[in-house]
Design an enzyme around this catalytic site. Structure first.
Site, PDB file in Angstrom:
ATOM      1  N   ASP A  69     -31.382  26.545 -27.534  1.00 21.23           N
ATOM      2  CA  ASP A  69     -31.396  27.658 -28.474  1.00 21.23           C
ATOM      3  C   ASP A  69     -31.046  27.245 -29.899  1.00 21.23           C
ATOM      4  OD1 ASP A  69     -32.391  29.605 -26.771  1.00 21.23           O
ATOM      5  OD2 ASP A  69     -30.440  29.848 -25.826  1.00 21.23           O
ATOM      6  N   ASP A  83     -38.120  31.682 -23.065  1.00 16.87           N
ATOM      7  CA  ASP A  83     -37.484  31.955 -24.359  1.00 16.87           C
ATOM      8  C   ASP A  83     -37.665  30.789 -25.336  1.00 16.87           C
ATOM      9  OD1 ASP A  83     -36.381  32.983 -21.976  1.00 16.87           O
ATOM     10  OD2 ASP A  83     -34.570  33.653 -22.967  1.00 16.87           O
TER      11      ASP A  83
HETATM   12  N1  GLY Z   1     -32.083  34.339 -22.244  1.00 17.28           N
HETATM   13  C1  GLY Z   1     -32.063  34.965 -23.489  1.00 17.28           C
HETATM   14  C2  GLY Z   1     -32.390  36.403 -23.403  1.00 17.28           C
HETATM   15  O1  GLY Z   1     -31.605  37.136 -22.862  1.00 17.28           O
HETATM   16  O2  GLY Z   1     -33.427  36.809 -23.856  1.00 17.28           O
END
Ligand code: GLY
Length: 376
Positions: A90, A152
């Site tokens: 991230d 993601d």
């Molecule tokens: N895993 C990141 C989200 O909750 O979108």
């Protein structure tokens, strides 16, 4: 006379953000409970969203106080870049909305350096055997996470594409494209729904398992995952001009739009068991806000006959979020939009304001009001 709802929505965002700047300050809000944002530490993946909101609003109103808070948030995060054990994939979410936004807006050289460092660290998570970027570290005990990949990550790739454009070194974009191609093969289903999690053998690069992750189960269609795919694939197309990314973005968009049915904002998973409809039917406005931003961008890359489909769907979603979820009647509430769901399988953060819902709502409304700068 028709109300200019887009302007009205922006005014609401701007006013509440100025108020929140005093209430939240140099911190990392995640989920609002009892009207106040609970704070996480700067290591949590959502750290970039509050500074991102501040930069979005600063772009329009040039309020120095907002800029100062955003910069202080970045300062509070910068030590993270020295510790590869606490950072994960991230890096994109975290540094695109802080250092990269700062650099794009102000030209700050230190912010550019931090964004490039983050890009190098993200590139370093690439597994050449499976062509994937490793998602997480072994957060929980000794669990082996070396082969875990989640959809993601498509939103983290723009950091790599940017780094290649910025430095003239194509390595970053090569890694991003490989990860994107792996997603086309393993995550995007024939009907346009999206797998949340795929687990690889990190030695051989073979797929071991397709898992449900934050969705209902391995065969379901987690709405936020579908939204990350729409926006992430569109961004990959923006940078690469590879038509496969555009076609996949359209397919995921069609799935999302069709599954909205007559709902004003998405349910958290589009494929829930019929007999449990009431029990499971939680909303996820954040998925709507993310998808809307993706749809608005997608509308720019298709021919004029197709463009209105995505533009109108994105605009309709944001309008519904404004009228159904915005907290403009509640000055105490720090969240901008209600009705997001964080993690249904873990029964965490159900039907609450969540900072990424607020961020993408802000970005989408800014786009509708003519904002041209894209942080991603
Ligand atoms: N895993 C990141 C989200 O909750 O979108």
């Amino acid at each position: 006379m028709e109300i200019n709802w887009k302007k009205e929505a922006w005014n609401f965002i701007e006013e509440k953000t100025i108020l929140n700047n005093d209430r939240i300050g140099v911190n990392f809000p995640h989920v609002s409970e009892n009207k106040h944002y609970k704070l996480e530490n700067e290591q949590w993946w959502t750290a970039g969203f509050w500074p991102g909101i501040l930069w979005q609003v600063y772009l329009k109103n040039k309020n120095e106080k907002l800029k100062i808070t955003a910069e202080k948030c970045e300062m509070k995060m910068k030590h993270l870049l020295c510790d590869t054990e606490i950072i994960d994939h991230d890096l994109g979410f975290m540094w695109i909305l802080t250092s990269l936004a700062n650099y794009k807006i102000t030209g700050n050289k230190e912010s550019r350096r931090r964004a490039l460092l983050a890009a190098n660290l993200l590139m370093g998570r690439f597994n050449i055997k499976g062509n994937y970027i490793r998602a997480w570290n072994a957060w929980k005990g000794n669990k082996d996470n070396t082969g875990v990949v989640i959809i993601d990550c498509m939103m983290n790739l723009p950091l790599l594409y940017w780094a290649s454009e910025e430095t003239g070194d194509p390595r970053f974009k090569h890694v991003a494209e490989k990860n994107g191609e792996m997603v086309l093969e393993n995550f995007i289903r024939a009907d346009g729904s999206v797998q949340h999690m795929v687990i690889f053998d990190s030695e051989t690069g073979e797929v071991i398992e397709k898992a449900g992750g934050q969705g209902f189960d391995a065969n379901s269609a987690w709405a936020r995952g579908c939204a990350w795919a729409i926006y992430g694939l569109t961004l990959s197309y923006k940078y690469t001009k590879n038509n496969e990314f555009l076609e996949a973005a359209k397919k995921t968009a069609h799935y999302f739009i069709a599954n909205m049915k007559d709902d004003k904002y998405p349910v958290w998973d589009f494929r829930l068991p019929k007999d449990g409809e009431i029990k499971y039917k939680y909303p996820d406005s954040s998925a709507g806000a993310i998808a809307a931003c993706g749809l608005l961008l997608l509308s720019k890359y298709v021919c004029e006959f197709e463009s209105s489909l995505y533009m109108e769907a994105g605009e309709k979603m944001l309008k519904n979020l404004y009228y159904e979820c915005a907290t403009n009647d509640d000055i105490e509430e720090e969240g901008l939009i209600k009705h997001a769901t964080g993690h249904f399988p873990e029964q965490k953060n159900l039907d609450v304001p969540i900072i990424y819902g607020d961020y993408f709502f802000t970005e989408g409304i800014a786009m509708l009001n003519g904002e041209k700068m894209l942080f991603w």
